[in-house]
Design an enzyme around this catalytic site. Sequence first.
Site, mmCIF file in Angstrom:
data_model
loop_
_atom_site.group_PDB
_atom_site.id
_atom_site.type_symbol
_atom_site.label_atom_id
_atom_site.label_comp_id
_atom_site.label_asym_id
_atom_site.label_seq_id
_atom_site.Cartn_x
_atom_site.Cartn_y
_atom_site.Cartn_z
ATOM 1 N N CYS A 2 28.044 26.461 81.315
ATOM 2 C CA CYS A 2 27.132 26.996 82.329
ATOM 3 C C CYS A 2 25.743 27.180 81.709
ATOM 4 O O CYS A 2 25.592 27.109 80.503
ATOM 5 C CB CYS A 2 27.622 28.338 82.837
ATOM 6 S SG CYS A 2 29.354 28.334 83.258
ATOM 7 N N ARG A 30 23.242 19.366 83.130
ATOM 8 C CA ARG A 30 24.564 19.652 82.594
ATOM 9 C C ARG A 30 25.631 19.713 83.680
ATOM 10 O O ARG A 30 26.825 19.732 83.388
ATOM 11 C CB ARG A 30 24.538 20.992 81.859
ATOM 12 C CG ARG A 30 23.579 21.028 80.698
ATOM 13 C CD ARG A 30 23.181 22.451 80.396
ATOM 14 N NE ARG A 30 24.351 23.273 80.169
ATOM 15 C CZ ARG A 30 24.937 23.399 78.994
ATOM 16 N NH1 ARG A 30 24.446 22.787 77.956
ATOM 17 N NH2 ARG A 30 25.992 24.149 78.852
ATOM 18 N N TRP A 77 29.461 26.502 86.046
ATOM 19 C CA TRP A 77 30.393 25.362 86.050
ATOM 20 C C TRP A 77 31.759 26.032 86.042
ATOM 21 O O TRP A 77 32.152 26.654 85.050
ATOM 22 C CB TRP A 77 30.134 24.516 84.808
ATOM 23 C CG TRP A 77 31.195 23.548 84.425
ATOM 24 C CD1 TRP A 77 32.259 23.791 83.610
ATOM 25 C CD2 TRP A 77 31.296 22.177 84.814
ATOM 26 N NE1 TRP A 77 33.004 22.649 83.468
ATOM 27 C CE2 TRP A 77 32.447 21.644 84.183
ATOM 28 C CE3 TRP A 77 30.525 21.333 85.618
ATOM 29 C CZ2 TRP A 77 32.845 20.326 84.335
ATOM 30 C CZ3 TRP A 77 30.926 20.022 85.765
ATOM 31 C CH2 TRP A 77 32.068 19.523 85.137
ATOM 32 N N ASN A 103 28.833 32.751 79.876
ATOM 33 C CA ASN A 103 29.391 31.407 79.652
ATOM 34 C C ASN A 103 30.591 31.578 78.748
ATOM 35 O O ASN A 103 30.536 32.354 77.802
ATOM 36 C CB ASN A 103 28.405 30.514 78.904
ATOM 37 C CG ASN A 103 27.222 30.145 79.748
ATOM 38 O OD1 ASN A 103 27.177 30.474 80.926
ATOM 39 N ND2 ASN A 103 26.258 29.477 79.151
ATOM 40 N N GLY A 104 31.634 30.807 78.998
ATOM 41 C CA GLY A 104 32.800 30.870 78.118
ATOM 42 C C GLY A 104 34.021 31.356 78.869
ATOM 43 O O GLY A 104 34.057 31.346 80.107
ATOM 44 N N GLU A 485 41.567 1.780 75.118
ATOM 45 C CA GLU A 485 40.433 2.686 75.312
ATOM 46 C C GLU A 485 39.231 2.247 74.458
ATOM 47 O O GLU A 485 38.096 2.266 74.919
ATOM 48 C CB GLU A 485 40.869 4.126 74.993
ATOM 49 C CG GLU A 485 39.781 5.189 75.082
ATOM 50 C CD GLU A 485 39.085 5.296 76.429
ATOM 51 O OE1 GLU A 485 39.542 4.691 77.406
ATOM 52 O OE2 GLU A 485 38.033 5.970 76.491
ATOM 53 N N LYS A 489 35.639 1.199 76.018
ATOM 54 C CA LYS A 489 34.362 1.819 75.619
ATOM 55 C C LYS A 489 33.335 0.740 75.298
ATOM 56 O O LYS A 489 32.195 0.795 75.725
ATOM 57 C CB LYS A 489 34.524 2.686 74.366
ATOM 58 C CG LYS A 489 35.100 4.063 74.499
ATOM 59 C CD LYS A 489 34.353 5.018 75.360
ATOM 60 C CE LYS A 489 34.697 4.844 76.787
ATOM 61 N NZ LYS A 489 35.566 5.506 77.569
ATOM 62 N N GLU A 492 32.234 -1.280 78.434
ATOM 63 C CA GLU A 492 31.458 -0.443 79.361
ATOM 64 C C GLU A 492 29.991 -0.350 78.959
ATOM 65 O O GLU A 492 29.111 -0.446 79.803
ATOM 66 C CB GLU A 492 32.006 1.005 79.355
ATOM 67 C CG GLU A 492 33.222 1.252 80.208
ATOM 68 C CD GLU A 492 33.646 2.707 80.158
ATOM 69 O OE1 GLU A 492 33.815 3.314 81.222
ATOM 70 O OE2 GLU A 492 33.814 3.262 79.051
ATOM 71 N N HIS A 508 52.050 -14.703 72.132
ATOM 72 C CA HIS A 508 52.460 -15.288 73.407
ATOM 73 C C HIS A 508 51.272 -15.774 74.228
ATOM 74 O O HIS A 508 51.367 -15.880 75.445
ATOM 75 C CB HIS A 508 53.307 -14.282 74.200
ATOM 76 C CG HIS A 508 54.545 -13.878 73.465
ATOM 77 N ND1 HIS A 508 55.573 -14.749 73.221
ATOM 78 C CD2 HIS A 508 54.891 -12.710 72.871
ATOM 79 C CE1 HIS A 508 56.521 -14.133 72.522
ATOM 80 N NE2 HIS A 508 56.124 -12.895 72.296
ATOM 81 N N LYS A 607 29.762 7.391 87.171
ATOM 82 C CA LYS A 607 30.558 8.432 86.511
ATOM 83 C C LYS A 607 31.752 8.809 87.374
ATOM 84 O O LYS A 607 32.845 9.063 86.876
ATOM 85 C CB LYS A 607 29.669 9.657 86.254
ATOM 86 C CG LYS A 607 30.352 10.784 85.510
ATOM 87 C CD LYS A 607 30.492 10.450 84.052
ATOM 88 C CE LYS A 607 31.381 11.413 83.296
ATOM 89 N NZ LYS A 607 32.051 10.746 82.158
HETATM 90 C C1 G6P Z 1 34.873 5.762 86.353
HETATM 91 C C2 G6P Z 1 34.233 6.240 85.070
HETATM 92 C C3 G6P Z 1 35.266 6.260 83.949
HETATM 93 C C4 G6P Z 1 36.450 7.109 84.345
HETATM 94 C C5 G6P Z 1 37.056 6.647 85.669
HETATM 95 C C6 G6P Z 1 38.042 7.658 86.190
HETATM 96 O O1 G6P Z 1 35.203 4.423 86.237
HETATM 97 O O2 G6P Z 1 33.156 5.406 84.729
HETATM 98 O O3 G6P Z 1 34.676 6.792 82.777
HETATM 99 O O4 G6P Z 1 37.418 7.056 83.333
HETATM 100 O O5 G6P Z 1 36.043 6.524 86.670
HETATM 101 O O6 G6P Z 1 37.345 8.825 86.502
HETATM 102 P P1 G6P Z 1 37.986 10.253 86.593
HETATM 103 O O7 G6P Z 1 36.847 11.155 86.960
HETATM 104 O O8 G6P Z 1 39.034 10.182 87.654
HETATM 105 O O9 G6P Z 1 38.570 10.557 85.257
#
Ligand code: G6P
Length: 612
Positions: A2, A30, A77, A103-104, A485, A489, A492, A508, A607
């Site tokens: 927050c 944020r 938040w 916050n916390g 993953e 990354k 992306e 294969h 996002k």
């Molecule tokens: C989008 C984001 C990813 C994320 C995915 C799932 O593609 O760019 O970074 O992993 O959605 O999002 P969520 O909020 O459900 O984890």
Amino acid sequence: MCGIVGYVAGADTSGAKDIIINGLRRLEYRGYDSSGIALYKDGKFETRKSVGGLENLEKLVDDPEFDSYMGIGHTRWATHGVPSNANAHPHSNEDETVTIIHNGIIENYLELREMLAEKHGVKFKSETDSEVIAHLIGVNYEGDFLQAVHKTVDMMRGAYALVTVCAHEPDKIIGVRKDAPMIAGIGKGCNFIASDIPALLEHSKEVLIVENNETIIVTKDDIQILGADRKPVTREPLHITWDVDAAEKGGYDHFMLKEIHEQPEGIKDTLMKRLKDDDTINLDGIEMTKEDIEGFNKVYIVACGTAYHAGLVGKAAIEKMARIPVEVDVASEFRYRDPFVDDKTLFIAISQSGETLDTLAALREAKNKGARILSVVNVVGSSVARESDDVVYTWAGPEIAVASTKAYTTQLVCMYLIALFMGKVKGSIDDKYYKEIIAELKTIPGKVSEILNREGIIKDAAERFFNKNDIFFIGRGPDSGVSLEGSLKLKEISYINSFAIAAGELKHGTIALMDEKTLVIALDTQDFLFEKMLSNIKEVKARDAYVIALAKDGHTDIEREADEVIYIPECRDELTPLLSVVPLQIFAYYVAKCRGCNIDKPKNLAKSVTVE
Ligand code: G6P
């Protein structure tokens, strides 16, 4: 998490309202779900708060009469309690003599809440853990505000940046910090307190950093810091040369790098706040009996993107520890394949945002078919959280970079906790194993920090290979999920064509693509699969690919086969995903940086994907 802003000037001045709201605006990046402000007026602190964006709060305070020479403001938040006007900060005690922002997380807030209700007849207005602090300071007040604050923090367990004001002593703002950031800013005829530097950069470049367990007393002419022993501490101010943009990123070049570096803290918060003193897991009050768990004949883990990759690790953990078959599916597939779900199914949704449409639709599908819905979510009060029977929050704090990093590692922690919790309740793991895993989990934040200290080695590799057109990731067992993953990354944020595959499957088909131009990142962190992976490395080397291997410290045999090795600290096989992903995040980051990509906002990506 927050945002906090406090401001105090001479009693004959005004303008606190705009200064505080502008400061909060600087913290908007944020993410937050509600906001509030308390200003000293006519002998008391008057509070106004609102859900939604700051523009809602601005409308509420659009009244020239509502202003002051001092006050505090907050963007929330949500952690405990949904986003709402009542849960927004500031909170006050019943006679409104004490007002706080926080916050916390207060770990023992339930105990404190009960005590306040029983002993002092306190009626609470919100569901937050924070509200207890205002009431506690109120009941502890015996004519000395600072003493009351100290008496209160001595009763609190958890993490906090606490900022408070008192109508009996309206010349000062008191802050106390424990495991949550807090700073003070030196102004001209005024002073500031805030959670982050951007909040006050417009007015002050001279900043005092408050350290853990310190108290700070801010008046218009003075900022006094008291150490953990409550004795005065002298501290030289830092002169800030950052502009607002750099300050928002805490001095890092990108949010992604900042978030990568926040992982030790995020993992620690997500883990430690759920472990009781005897190491039993408090899974956010979720009630799941032995009969419930034995009643599940199947677990579905459903998610998208990075969260789906966290699900793969969750599957291995639940199958190993709770001995229940687990299927992991991407949400967009699950919802259209008429899955075998009934009232004997445990459905686990994983989502950072809690708003991903496919995940939400899959959840609804499973709910309609009678499954019990457990979700692992970062954003409190989000749709996925609201529609679930039980929620385990990741407590990673707002994640701003599109490429997810700290959400993933905290999702993994939650998945391990769920698996351990289920295994313990069901009796499918013994005490010895349980204790060993918990002990190992506790070492993870330190080990992630150790990897971050080795960042230079990974950066160096990225600087040599950023021009590659194809990069493959291979691994076996848990390494295979982490490879996915790592590859995600990279593609992306760097737009390099990247592919991840279970190493045993290479022969294969995919091995046909290997030649001297190919870079292979080979994860070899599993003791029992170590030799098998060495063979896979040999296979791709025989096709002239260049291999960077990832292995645990001390496993130097790998240097015989791989061209170079990135080491991670020693760790039990089950938990290595919490470590092995970190070098891959750093690698992707620096490759993208060398290629001049827009790291925090990659092209074509969002996002939160709220469309099908
Ligand atoms: C989008 C984001 C990813 C994320 C995915 C799932 O593609 O760019 O970074 O992993 O959605 O999002 P969520 O909020 O459900 O984890």
